[in-house]
Enzyme design. Structure first.
Site, short mmCIF file in Angstrom:
data_model
loop_
_atom_site.label_atom_id
_atom_site.label_comp_id
_atom_site.label_asym_id
_atom_site.label_seq_id
_atom_site.Cartn_x
_atom_site.Cartn_y
_atom_site.Cartn_z
N ASP A 67 23.15 32.47 -16.10
CA ASP A 67 21.89 32.95 -16.12
C ASP A 67 21.54 34.04 -15.64
O ASP A 67 21.74 34.44 -14.46
CB ASP A 67 20.94 31.80 -15.57
CG ASP A 67 19.45 31.97 -15.63
OD1 ASP A 67 18.93 31.52 -16.56
OD2 ASP A 67 18.97 32.83 -14.70
N CYS A 79 -2.23 -2.73 -3.67
CA CYS A 79 -3.74 -2.69 -2.99
C CYS A 79 -4.75 -2.27 -3.87
O CYS A 79 -4.43 -1.15 -4.72
CB CYS A 79 -3.42 -1.88 -1.77
SG CYS A 79 -5.07 -1.43 -0.95
N CYS A 87 -6.14 1.55 -2.17
CA CYS A 87 -5.38 2.79 -2.33
C CYS A 87 -4.62 2.89 -3.74
O CYS A 87 -4.13 4.26 -4.06
CB CYS A 87 -4.22 2.88 -1.07
SG CYS A 87 -2.89 1.85 -1.26
N CYS A 97 0.67 -1.15 0.08
CA CYS A 97 0.04 0.16 -0.06
C CYS A 97 0.77 1.16 0.04
O CYS A 97 2.10 1.21 0.30
CB CYS A 97 -0.84 -0.03 1.12
SG CYS A 97 -1.98 -1.32 1.26
N ARG A 147 1.32 -7.57 -4.54
CA ARG A 147 0.77 -7.11 -5.77
C ARG A 147 0.13 -5.62 -4.79
O ARG A 147 -0.01 -5.31 -3.75
CB ARG A 147 -0.20 -7.85 -5.88
CG ARG A 147 -1.20 -8.13 -4.92
CD ARG A 147 -2.32 -8.93 -5.78
NE ARG A 147 -3.36 -9.55 -4.55
CZ ARG A 147 -4.48 -8.87 -4.32
NH1 ARG A 147 -4.73 -7.62 -4.63
NH2 ARG A 147 -5.47 -9.43 -3.67
N CYS A 200 -3.26 4.66 3.27
CA CYS A 200 -4.21 3.76 2.90
C CYS A 200 -4.86 3.53 4.35
O CYS A 200 -4.32 3.44 5.22
CB CYS A 200 -3.70 2.32 2.51
SG CYS A 200 -4.82 1.05 2.02
#
Length: 447
Positions: free
Chosen positions: A408, A44, A47, A14, A42, A18
């Site tokens: 610059d 969630c 979330c 997650c 894997r 979450c």
């Protein structure tokens, strides 16, 4: 830095915030989704970690940052880790070791995760067919796409499309609309103002809270529009000739806008500086925007020397109207695409500028060499006339963390206004000199 929590008892990881409340003893933390996936977890379903930005760790060395930028450019779509390592001047084993140490996953695992996450967002946000999603996400075949999505998300692309929530689909009257996640605290207004001052007439424009620019995809023109979105993301509307390789276009856009760069540690360090601190604390979400590509970075750096950002942009606009490709029917003030390397090499500029611009254009045309996004300060040193200031300017526009472009005009105006010595002050802002330079340049723009 965003950390991802993985639960060993469920096999799910997650993102922060979450609502899941696992026991602390059952969790493991990872700094990148690919690291959690490489460990067998894997995403969630609640979330949806694939919908948030996943930047490189702030403490990662420049080599890792540069290699990551090359991965974003697609170097591993049809290449190997060995080829990437050779390009970086490392052995494949050492490159893998660096990535595992600082990212938690190998380059191949990160590239696979990035393609899968982008594809999942397309399945949620758009009505592109599964086949179009596969090739837009950088996969070489539908079989490879299906296999990877099953490995990462434990479901087929068709099943994932069926699971999308009603509010996910982004409806557009024209173009393809995508969510462009950014790191927490990102300040779109500050970045948009920075880009607006430097917008090349005909190629870029800022209209209200929207930034637009033309791009070229395999020789064909396209237009990108970026505007505010919801919590944690911008909206990117892409008008492109085709969708193949869309992941790289979106990656370029995110890099240009700085949405996936975590400056948290840099902001904390620079906020404590007695002089620079007030500027950083006033706009802590200012990212470091970079050039769209190496050619634009080089040409802007060369032709902008000694000029204010607006003067440099106007000169580039004149060059574009003379050498770029005119594209009718574009929105707002967009009229042309930026000239290609061959046209730039024929530009009518001073002898010194012509030599350097020609070398830059030739290098870009070869597709390899001194200029890459994320390049360090030493890489452009082999180009003619590449003095100290020009090397820093090039490195800043290509995403180096350690560049400080003293040439610059806005940066020098800011230093003068703050009473700082240009030759000495920037050493105290290591290793966040590019971030310090961006804040100074933004301050100088308003003087």
């Amino acid at each position: 830095m965003t950390t991802y929590s993985a639960v060993v008892t469920t096999g799910i990881y997650c993102r922060p915030g979450c609502g899941a409340k696992p026991l602390a003893r059952n969790t493991r933390t990872y700094e990148h989704p690919a690291a959690a996936e490489a460990a067998g977890f894997r995403a969630c379903l609640r979330c949806r970690p694939y919908r948030v930005a996943a930047p490189v760790a702030a403490g990662a060395p420049e080599l890792v940052c540069r290699a990551w930028q090359l991965i974003i450019d697609g170097v591993l779509d049809d290449g190997t880790e060995a080829a990437l390592a050779a390009r970086m001047g490392l052995s494949p084993r050492h490159l893998r070791r660096l990535f595992v140490q600082h990212m938690g996953a190998t380059p191949d695992q990160l590239a696979r995760s990035r393609r899968a996450h982008f594809a999942r967002r397309l399945l949620d946000d758009t009505d592109l067919t599964v086949l179009d999603v596969a090739f837009a996400s950088g996969f070489g075949s539908l079989r490879q796409f299906n296999r990877t999505m099953r490995e990462v998300f434990r479901a087929s692309p068709t099943d994932l499309r069926d699971r999308r929530r009603r509010a996910d689909r982004l409806v557009a009257d024209g173009g393809l609309v995508l969510r462009l996640p950014f790191v927490p605290g990102y300040d779109w207004a500050a970045v948009r103002e920075f880009l607006g001052v430097r917008a090349v007439p005909g190629v870029e424009e800022v209209d209200g809270d929207t930034y637009r620019r033309t791009i070229t995809v395999e020789g064909a023109p396209g237009v990108l529009e970026v505007s505010p979105g919801g919590d944690g993301h911008l909206l990117l509307r892409a008008h492109l000739p085709y969708w193949e390789g869309l992941i790289h276009v979106v990656g370029h856009a995110g890099r240009m806008l700085g949405v996936d760069t975590d400056h948290t540690a840099g902001v904390a360090a620079l906020s404590a500086d007695p002089v620079l601190g007030p500027l950083v604390r006033a706009r802590p979400g200012l990212a470091v925007p970079v050039a769209w590509n190496a050619l634009e970075a080089g040409v802007r750096a060369v032709l902008g020397r000694g000029r204010t950002p607006r003067e440099a942009a106007d000169r580039l606009g004149a060059l574009t109207h003379r050498l770029g490709t005119k594209v009718p029917g574009l929105p707002g003030g967009l009229t042309h695409t930026f000239p290609d390397a061959a046209a730039i090499a024929r530009a009518e500029v001073t002898e010194e500028e012509a030599a350097l611009v020609g070398a830059l254009a030739a290098d870009v045309a070869r597709g390899h060499g001194a200029l890459d996004h994320g390049t360090g300060l030493d890489a452009p040193a082999t180009l003619p006339y590449a003095d100290h200031d020009l090397r820093h300017d090039l490195a800043f526009r290509l995403g180096s963390r350690e560049a400080f472009p003293l040439g610059d005009a806005s940066l020098r105006a800011a230093l003068a206004g703050l009473g700082l010595d240009p030759a000495a002050c920037h050493e105290r802002w290591r290793p966040w000199r590019s971030l310090a330079a961006a804040h100074l340049m933004a301050h100088g723009d308003r003087l």
